[in-house]
Structures are given as C-alpha cells and as structure tokens.
Scaffold this active site. Structure first.
Site, PDB file in Angstrom:
ATOM      1  CG  ASN A  61      -0.392  -0.137   2.532  1.00 31.36           C
ATOM      2  OD1 ASN A  61       0.638  -0.773   2.701  1.00 31.36           O
ATOM      3  ND2 ASN A  61      -1.012   0.468   3.520  1.00 31.36           N
ATOM      4  CD  GLU A  63      -1.487   4.844   4.414  1.00 27.36           C
ATOM      5  OE1 GLU A  63      -1.054   5.722   5.178  1.00 27.36           O
ATOM      6  OE2 GLU A  63      -2.148   3.871   4.806  1.00 27.36           O
ATOM      7  CB  CYS A  72      -5.300  -1.317  -1.610  1.00 31.62           C
ATOM      8  SG  CYS A  72      -6.649  -0.500  -0.752  1.00 31.62           S
ATOM      9  CD  GLU A  74      -5.358  -5.918  -1.109  1.00 32.58           C
ATOM     10  OE1 GLU A  74      -4.855  -4.772  -1.052  1.00 32.58           O
ATOM     11  OE2 GLU A  74      -5.965  -6.443  -0.164  1.00 32.58           O
ATOM     12  CB  CYS A 111     -11.016  -2.247   0.220  1.00 33.34           C
ATOM     13  SG  CYS A 111     -10.342  -1.612  -1.327  1.00 33.34           S
ATOM     14  CB  CYS A 114      -8.788  -4.385  -3.737  1.00 34.38           C
ATOM     15  SG  CYS A 114      -7.585  -3.089  -3.384  1.00 34.38           S
TER      16      CYS A 114
HETATM   17  N1  THU Z   1      -5.257  -1.416   2.558  1.00 35.52           N
HETATM   18  C1  THU Z   1      -4.711  -2.269   1.661  1.00 35.52           C
HETATM   19  O1  THU Z   1      -3.604  -2.053   1.143  1.00 35.52           O
HETATM   20  N2  THU Z   1      -5.418  -3.386   1.342  1.00 35.52           N
HETATM   21  C2  THU Z   1      -6.624  -3.739   1.876  1.00 35.52           C
HETATM   22  O2  THU Z   1      -7.157  -4.768   1.518  1.00 35.52           O
HETATM   23  C3  THU Z   1      -7.257  -2.848   2.865  1.00 35.52           C
HETATM   24  C4  THU Z   1      -6.541  -1.602   3.197  1.00 35.52           C
HETATM   25  C5  THU Z   1      -4.484  -0.232   2.924  1.00 35.52           C
HETATM   26  C6  THU Z   1      -5.043   1.079   2.458  1.00 35.52           C
HETATM   27  C7  THU Z   1      -4.468   2.042   3.467  1.00 35.52           C
HETATM   28  O3  THU Z   1      -3.161   2.390   3.058  1.00 35.52           O
HETATM   29  C8  THU Z   1      -4.349   1.213   4.746  1.00 35.52           C
HETATM   30  O4  THU Z   1      -4.418  -0.135   4.339  1.00 35.52           O
HETATM   31  C9  THU Z   1      -5.444   1.507   5.767  1.00 35.52           C
HETATM   32  O5  THU Z   1      -6.694   1.398   5.179  1.00 35.52           O
END
Ligand code: THU
Length: 160
Positions: A61, A63, A72, A74, A111, A114
């Site tokens: 991930n 940000e 994310c 994925e 999520c 994704c």
């Molecule tokens: N996140 C992911 O990378 N994958 C998921 O399946 C759920 C959430 C990340 C997004 C964000 O950077 C952090 O987790 C908190 O939501």
C-alpha cells in the site's frame, strides 16, 4: 417472491497446513509489508502475485496526504503485474497485513475497490485468481474473487 441464496466457499488453514509453495508466497507478502508507505494509517499491507509462468511480483500500500490518492497493496501489485507482464495471467494473490506492532490475527479481506479490480483481472485473462489472506490465527483461501464479490458488475452486464 423467492430468495436468492448465495454461497461462498472460504477455506480456513493453519499456516503449517499450507503447501510449501503457499507458505513461501505468504512469507514473501509478509516481507513486502516492510516496503509499505503508510505514514497515515500505520497499517502496512503486502501483496504477492504469482503469475502463470512462475514469475512473482510484489507490491504494498502506498499512501498520500491527499488520502484517496493512495492505493492498496492489492491494486499496486495487480497493476504492476499487468503492466510488466501483460501476457501472464495472475494465478494466485497472497496478502499479509500488519499494524506497527505485529501481523494481524484475522486476515483482512480486500476492500471493495480491490475486489472489483481483482474481478476485472480474472475476466481479462479468463482465469480465476486464487487468493490467500494471511492472519496469525488462520489463513483464508478462496479460489476466485467471485466468493468475495457475489453479484458482481462486469462488462457482460452491459450486454443485452
Ligand atoms: N489497505 C490495503 O492495502 N489493502 C486492503 O485490503 C485494505 C486496506 C491499505 C489502504 C491504506 O493504506 C491502509 O491499508 C489503511 O486502510
């Protein structure tokens, strides 16, 4: 009126019940979390895509201060895999996540956004993607995103 009943098959494993190959994929996803950029949530997610030809691609991930601009693990992984190896279907996707302290106990399912991208990747290559979700307590396995995204929308819905 009638009910439409939808079933999802999710297999639940202990780590040592997995094949050596699956254990390696999960380890690689766990190692990838160290490369996450998560200064806002402090939640690090690593994903690994195993392609049909055996290539392994990982992502994390990423940000952004403008929160929705982040991505994310994925999607980072799938988009990278599809950009670099457009002719290689994704066979398996393994995901691991940790807080600042430790890896999570119960796996996080991808999520909604994704899930939609995983679905499109399945459709694009005409091949289901097996998904492994790591948690310290248990590991979940689904054989296709269809088990996590029932009644999904894809391009076939726009046909007559
Ligand atoms: N996140 C992911 O990378 N994958 C998921 O399946 C759920 C959430 C990340 C997004 C964000 O950077 C952090 O987790 C908190 O939501």
């Amino acid at each position: 009126m009638k009910d439409l009943t939808i079933t999802a098959i999710i297999k639940v494993y202990q780590y040592d019940e997995l094949s050596i190959d699956d254990q390696k994929l999960i380890k690689t996803a766990m190692e990838a979390t160290a490369r996450s950029y998560a200064p806002y949530s402090h939640f690090s997610v690593g994903a690994v895509a195993l392609l049909n030809d055996g290539t392994i691609v990982s992502g994390t991930n990423q940000e952004n201060a403008a929160y929705p601009s982040g991505l994310c693990a994925e999607r980072t992984t799938l988009f990278y895999a599809n950009s670099q190896y457009p002719d290689q279907p994704v066979k398996t996707l393994a995901i691991a996540a940790k807080t600042e302290k430790d890896f999570i106990q119960i796996p996080i399912p991808p999520c909604g956004a994704c899930r939609q991208v995983i679905l499109e990747t399945e459709k694009r290559y005409g091949q289901p993607i097996r998904i492994l979700l790591y948690g310290k307590q248990s590991i979940y396995e689904v054989n296709s995103i269809c088990d996590l995204l029932p009644l999904s929308f894809d391009s076939s819905a726009m046909e007559e």
